[in-house]
Design an enzyme around this catalytic site. Structure first.
Site, PDB file in Angstrom:
ATOM      1  N   TYR A 163      -6.885   0.789   0.083  1.00 14.76           N
ATOM      2  CA  TYR A 163      -5.447   0.485   0.121  1.00 14.76           C
ATOM      3  C   TYR A 163      -5.043   0.083   1.542  1.00 14.76           C
ATOM      4  O   TYR A 163      -5.467   0.701   2.520  1.00 14.76           O
ATOM      5  CB  TYR A 163      -4.603   1.695  -0.290  1.00 14.76           C
ATOM      6  CG  TYR A 163      -3.176   1.487   0.158  1.00 14.76           C
ATOM      7  CD1 TYR A 163      -2.675   2.109   1.284  1.00 14.76           C
ATOM      8  CD2 TYR A 163      -2.366   0.541  -0.483  1.00 14.76           C
ATOM      9  CE1 TYR A 163      -1.396   1.847   1.744  1.00 14.76           C
ATOM     10  CE2 TYR A 163      -1.088   0.265  -0.031  1.00 14.76           C
ATOM     11  CZ  TYR A 163      -0.611   0.920   1.086  1.00 14.76           C
ATOM     12  OH  TYR A 163       0.636   0.630   1.556  1.00 14.76           O
ATOM     13  N   HIS A 234      -2.029   6.881  -0.415  1.00 18.28           N
ATOM     14  CA  HIS A 234      -1.723   6.120  -1.626  1.00 18.28           C
ATOM     15  C   HIS A 234      -2.226   6.809  -2.883  1.00 18.28           C
ATOM     16  O   HIS A 234      -2.671   6.134  -3.839  1.00 18.28           O
ATOM     17  CB  HIS A 234      -2.284   4.710  -1.506  1.00 18.28           C
ATOM     18  CG  HIS A 234      -1.328   3.631  -1.960  1.00 18.28           C
ATOM     19  ND1 HIS A 234      -1.553   2.869  -3.080  1.00 18.28           N
ATOM     20  CD2 HIS A 234      -0.146   3.228  -1.460  1.00 18.28           C
ATOM     21  CE1 HIS A 234      -0.533   2.024  -3.238  1.00 18.28           C
ATOM     22  NE2 HIS A 234       0.329   2.221  -2.276  1.00 18.28           N
TER      23      HIS A 234
HETATM   24  C1  GCO Z   1       3.919   1.464   1.443  1.00 16.38           C
HETATM   25  C2  GCO Z   1       3.533   1.289   0.021  1.00 16.38           C
HETATM   26  C3  GCO Z   1       3.373  -0.120  -0.425  1.00 16.38           C
HETATM   27  C4  GCO Z   1       3.175  -0.190  -1.937  1.00 16.38           C
HETATM   28  C5  GCO Z   1       3.797  -1.464  -2.478  1.00 16.38           C
HETATM   29  C6  GCO Z   1       3.720  -1.513  -3.998  1.00 16.38           C
HETATM   30  O1  GCO Z   1       3.803   2.592   1.910  1.00 16.38           O
HETATM   31  O2  GCO Z   1       4.399   0.527   2.046  1.00 16.38           O
HETATM   32  O3  GCO Z   1       2.543   2.166  -0.331  1.00 16.38           O
HETATM   33  O4  GCO Z   1       2.356  -0.758   0.212  1.00 16.38           O
HETATM   34  O5  GCO Z   1       1.837  -0.127  -2.288  1.00 16.38           O
HETATM   35  O6  GCO Z   1       5.108  -1.513  -2.088  1.00 16.38           O
HETATM   36  O7  GCO Z   1       4.216  -2.712  -4.465  1.00 16.38           O
HETATM   37 MG    MG Z   2       3.077   4.036   0.594  1.00 15.34          MG
END
Ligand code: GCO
Ligand code: MG
Length: 428
Positions: A163, A234
């Site tokens: 992520y 995440h």
């Molecule tokens: C963050 C989030 C985003 C989400 C995204 C989903 O902390 O900024 O985790 O990266 O994954 O907004 O659409």
């Molecule tokens: Mg986030």
């Protein structure tokens, strides 16, 4: 002025920089007086459009735009079933636009309607990511140069999908169990049906945890302790490993650790709270007050990360900020690229007014996006500043917005699946 009425509610869809944005415009019976709001649910935009055009618009035409609370409460229960991402985003677009109108009528920024600024500007955090320690170290140094003091860091785990750190890292240094599934043999960037919004991939918790700890070790030993570091798990790892991870990270003195558990495992926060003082941030996936209130009143988190349009806009977010103040939970409203600049302006109104502001996530506005949205909040020296204009202080240029229609996406833009080596689904 004759009694003001809502004359029209329109949805504007635009994708200036690769992310589908949903903007609502509420027009009034007073020529030239309108408001705009963010209803961006980038994974399901057309569902939000339908909720607005087929349900909220006919429900609101002719109503007094000044009746924000009554419009919120009546719209909220107009579907009988409530508190979902689609309906809340639809309601948010309307709600933010009504506050924009009220600020314009009062000739003051929205935070002044609420009692003014508790601070001059809102400190923001930005994202540094990559596959190599040196890459991320350099980004941090550049951000520091530019005045950013709070930096979220994400690293690609060798051989896995990570992520916040690009897509699949095909490094041969892959650790962990043998990958026995072929369920991820699917397109990763595009195919005949269109762009892939989120590629499939393999994720394994232990290699990820080791690579993240290695990153913090590197940054603290090269850059040192002055920079404030944030990290987003995440919600991908088994909760008990999350408890261990939060304890192992304690020595790196993070500003906050985000989404350690999925909302479905909220109760694990009681366990980790007893075992570590690593500051915890949670909430971007929350849509329902019932998910949020226990976390705040039991002080199980230190930062509320709600995505304001996912709970229905400024009207509920303002109340949530007040609730959090009573328990000294600070705000850190969700502000990635799939929050439109209008949504960022809405975040900023709360950031400047709420005493218990913590930090604001900032996805750096690209040039085309700034063109579409005149009045984008300015970010300077690591802070987001209001331009002091009435309402939200931002507008949308519909002609330019129309130059960036949505690109075609496979699966309607749904996220493809991240899996463990055995093929089982991982929360993305
Ligand atoms: C963050 C989030 C985003 C989400 C995204 C989903 O902390 O900024 O985790 O990266 O994954 O907004 O659409
Ligand atoms: Mg986030």
């Amino acid at each position: 002025m004759a009694s003001l009425k809502i004359r029209d509610v329109r949805v504007i869809l635009t994708e200036p920089d690769g992310i589908r944005l949903v903007i609502v415009k509420v027009e009034t019976s007073e020529p030239g007086l309108y408001g705009i709001g963010c209803a961006t649910f980038t994974q399901r935009p057309s569902a939000v459009v339908s909720a607005i055009e087929n349900y909220l618009r006919p429900f609101l035409l002719g109503k007094d735009p000044g009746e924000i609370e009554d419009i919120w409460q009546s719209s909220y229960v107009s579907s009988y079933w409530r508190n979902g991402p689609v309906l809340n985003n639809a309601l948010s677009g309307i709600d933010q636009a009504l506050w924009d109108i009220k600020g314009k009528l009062a000739k003051m920024p929205i935070y002044d309607l609420w009692g003014g600024k508790a601070r001059d500007a809102a400190a923001v955090y930005v994202h540094a990511s990559g596959d190599e320690h040196s890459e991320i170290e350099n980004q941090i140094r550049e951000f520091n140069e530019a005045g950013y003091h709070y930096i979220r860091v994400q690293i690609g785990t060798p051989g896995y999908q990570s992520y916040g750190a690009g897509t699949n890292n095909n490094s041969s240094r892959r650790e962990g169990p043998r990958i026995i599934t072929d369920r991820i043999e699917r397109p990763t960037t595009t195919d005949s049906r269109g762009l892939i919004s989120h590629p499939p991939g393999i994720f394994e918790p232990s290699p990820y945890i080791r690579s993240a700890i290695g990153l913090f070790d590197h940054i603290r030993s090269t850059i040192g302790w002055e920079v404030e570091l944030l990290h987003d798990v995440h919600e991908r790892i088994p909760p008990i490993q999350g408890v261990g991870f939060a304890k192992d990270l304690e020595r790196f003195k993070l500003f906050f650790l985000e989404d350690l558990f999925p909302p479905e495992d909220n109760d694990y926060f009681r366990m980790v709270r007893q075992q570590t003082s690593t500051p915890l941030a949670m909430g971007e996936l929350y849509n329902n007050p019932h998910e949020i209130i226990p976390m705040v009143k039991e002080r199980l988190i230190d930062f509320i990360r709600v995505h304001i349009s996912q709970i229905g806009g400024l009207t509920p977010a303002r109340k949530l900020a007040a609730l959090c103040e009573a328990f000294n939970v600070r705000t850190a409203w969700h502000g990635p690229g799939d929050t439109s600049p209008v949504g960022h302006a809405a975040n900023l109104m709360l950031d400047l007014n709420a005493y218990n502001f913590g930090i604001q996530e900032y996805a750096i506005f690209q040039e085309r996006t700034k063109e579409v949205f005149p009045g984008c909040p300015e970010v300077k020296n690591g802070y987001m500043w209001s331009n002091g204009k009435p309402g939200l202080g931002i507008d949308i240029d519909e002609k330019i917005a129309a130059q960036y229609p949505y690109k075609k996406r496979a699966y309607g833009g749904a996220w493809d699946t991240v899996r463990r080596a055995d093929g089982s689904v991982v929360r993305p």
